[in-house]
Design an enzyme around this catalytic site. Sequence first.
Site, PDB file in Angstrom:
ATOM      1  N   HIS B 215       0.844  -0.938  -0.029  1.00 61.57           N
ATOM      2  CA  HIS B 215      -0.035  -0.160   0.026  1.00 61.57           C
ATOM      3  C   HIS B 215       1.191   0.906  -0.039  1.00 61.57           C
ATOM      4  O   HIS B 215       0.760   2.051  -0.757  1.00 61.57           O
ATOM      5  CB  HIS B 215      -0.873  -0.214   1.215  1.00 61.57           C
ATOM      6  CG  HIS B 215      -1.444   1.277   1.440  1.00 61.57           C
ATOM      7  ND1 HIS B 215      -2.959   1.087   0.630  1.00 61.57           N
ATOM      8  CD2 HIS B 215      -1.502   2.174   1.757  1.00 61.57           C
ATOM      9  CE1 HIS B 215      -3.558   2.711   1.703  1.00 61.57           C
ATOM     10  NE2 HIS B 215      -2.474   3.079   1.903  1.00 61.57           N
ATOM     11  N   GLU B 216       2.035   1.149   0.918  1.00 58.26           N
ATOM     12  CA  GLU B 216       3.031   2.358   0.858  1.00 58.26           C
ATOM     13  C   GLU B 216       3.128   2.274  -0.417  1.00 58.26           C
ATOM     14  O   GLU B 216       4.199   3.859  -0.630  1.00 58.26           O
ATOM     15  CB  GLU B 216       3.562   2.238   1.997  1.00 58.26           C
ATOM     16  CG  GLU B 216       3.261   2.174   3.191  1.00 58.26           C
ATOM     17  CD  GLU B 216       2.019   3.660   3.341  1.00 58.26           C
ATOM     18  OE1 GLU B 216       2.164   5.102   2.993  1.00 58.26           O
ATOM     19  OE2 GLU B 216       1.061   3.524   4.289  1.00 58.26           O
TER      20      GLU B 216
END
Lengths: 187, 384
Positions: B215-216
Amino acid sequence: MPVSVIVILAAVVLILGYGVSLYNTLIRLKNQTENAWSQIDVQLKRRHDLIPNLVEVTKDAMDFEQETLTNVIEARNKAINASGQSREETINLEGQLTQALSKLLAVVEDYPDLKSNTNISELTEELTGTENRISFARQHYNDSATTLNTKVELFPSNLVASMFNFTKAVYFEVAEPEKQAIKVDLR
Amino acid sequence: MTDTKDQSFKNPWTRGRRTPWETEVVTEVSDRKKDTLRQDIIDRGPIILKTDFEGAIRHNKKLTNYLILLLTLLAALTGYGLGWGAEVYIFGIQYDSYQYPSGIPYYNIGALIGLGAFVTASLLWTVYALARGDEYLLDKVGAIPADRDLHKRLFNVTEEMAIASGLPMPSVGILESPAMNAFAAGLSPEKATICVTTGLLKHCSRDQLQGVIAHEMSHILNDDIRYKTVVSVLVGLILLVGDSMQELSYRRRYRSNYGSSYSSSSSDDKGGNAIGAAVILLISILAPLAAKLIQMAISRQREYLADATAVKLTRYPNGLIGALQKISTAQDRYVRANRSIQHLFLVNPFRDFPAKSSKLLATHPPIKMRIERLQLLGANGSLF
């Protein structure tokens, strides 16, 4: 200058400009795919380097599974010789190596005293990590290849592609037997 | 399963107006592709064929420029108002009303000085934010570089995700906190940092950690980090100014209520005081509010896109789903978070906004809705 000439000139300029932008897109996608392939190469080399150590430490402990070990060594040597040859050949031989290795790792799992050996467990951990990296690098390569191949096939970029000899990239598919190991019927 | 066209599947990813952050999830494919795709789904989970990264990156660049322009204007307005207010209210300088034809003083020296000072300061701060914003931010949240031996799993997972996204390996940082959270900061994909809390490392499985890191990494891939970092640094300054103004006005009120020596006794002056106090109070409330609105407007769609991209990278939605579920039931909140950095995180460090809460106020979509969307991707080939 008659109006028709201006119109035709404008149309030619527009089409040329569009062609250039398509060409640039194709180049960008091709570079991205090449780059993704070299990422796979890095990880494959890493795997080649790990195998001799693994063979060394498991050799004595698993004299009853010599065939598995020789399979791994043979597959590795073939794969190393294949580097520099065609991509299809590399994909094929590395696939065989992946299978031989996964068999070896499964064997290690089956023998508690092998598993408890710290040397071996560190090496197998390292190898599992490398396998993960290879599969992610492969995934990235295949994604990039898909984008490139779609552009090469679709109109109107296919015209530019055929004019400048852009070819479709080969997919790095997993060898068949490994695939059959997981069978899910969703129907 | 076999006939996709009969399924009246409402795709939540493409609901409403399309922005670059909205993703396209394949619901229909040609027969030729269907078999290979289905095999792919069996092998590696569902895939998202198209997410508009380039659109998102372009949009982020444009937004960064708009933001800088808007904040400079805001600084100009604040400076003008404050300078005027300070002159009338704090220094007690009064002009005779005949100097202002309308009766309302619209500019004076103090206002112009305030305007100039604030615009200069905001431009300097912008340059700083664009050059060093990430370092400032990492220092402010108290992130420390992760140790390669101590956090081997974290490094391995991050490297895997960097490979999967085709990006260079980012720096890895640790936040000492029992809360479960993570964020990415940086000014370019080449110079990016991913930070996770020790709580996240402790409670998440490898797959869940991988989902979070993916996600990051998606925020880096979409170039969200540059925009978010600049927002944090710029908005952080506004909040600081707003807060100190508020404090100043409180202190001033305290003084005038309890016998201040330099508060003038003429009734004329009291009128000036009231106007000045109102201006300062208004600015101290409006400036942070404006900053907050800018900040709120940016995050929610990005979070959905980053969630979808994370699944594209890991091909395993259950990792991120599991992490989000764990986070939503956890009690700890990250204590060092403040209002200027809350939008950076994986989930809002203060609280999760319930599904019905006002969209205007939430930096993040509700965790429940994020999980629901991920589950639609994850339910073994339900998209086909």
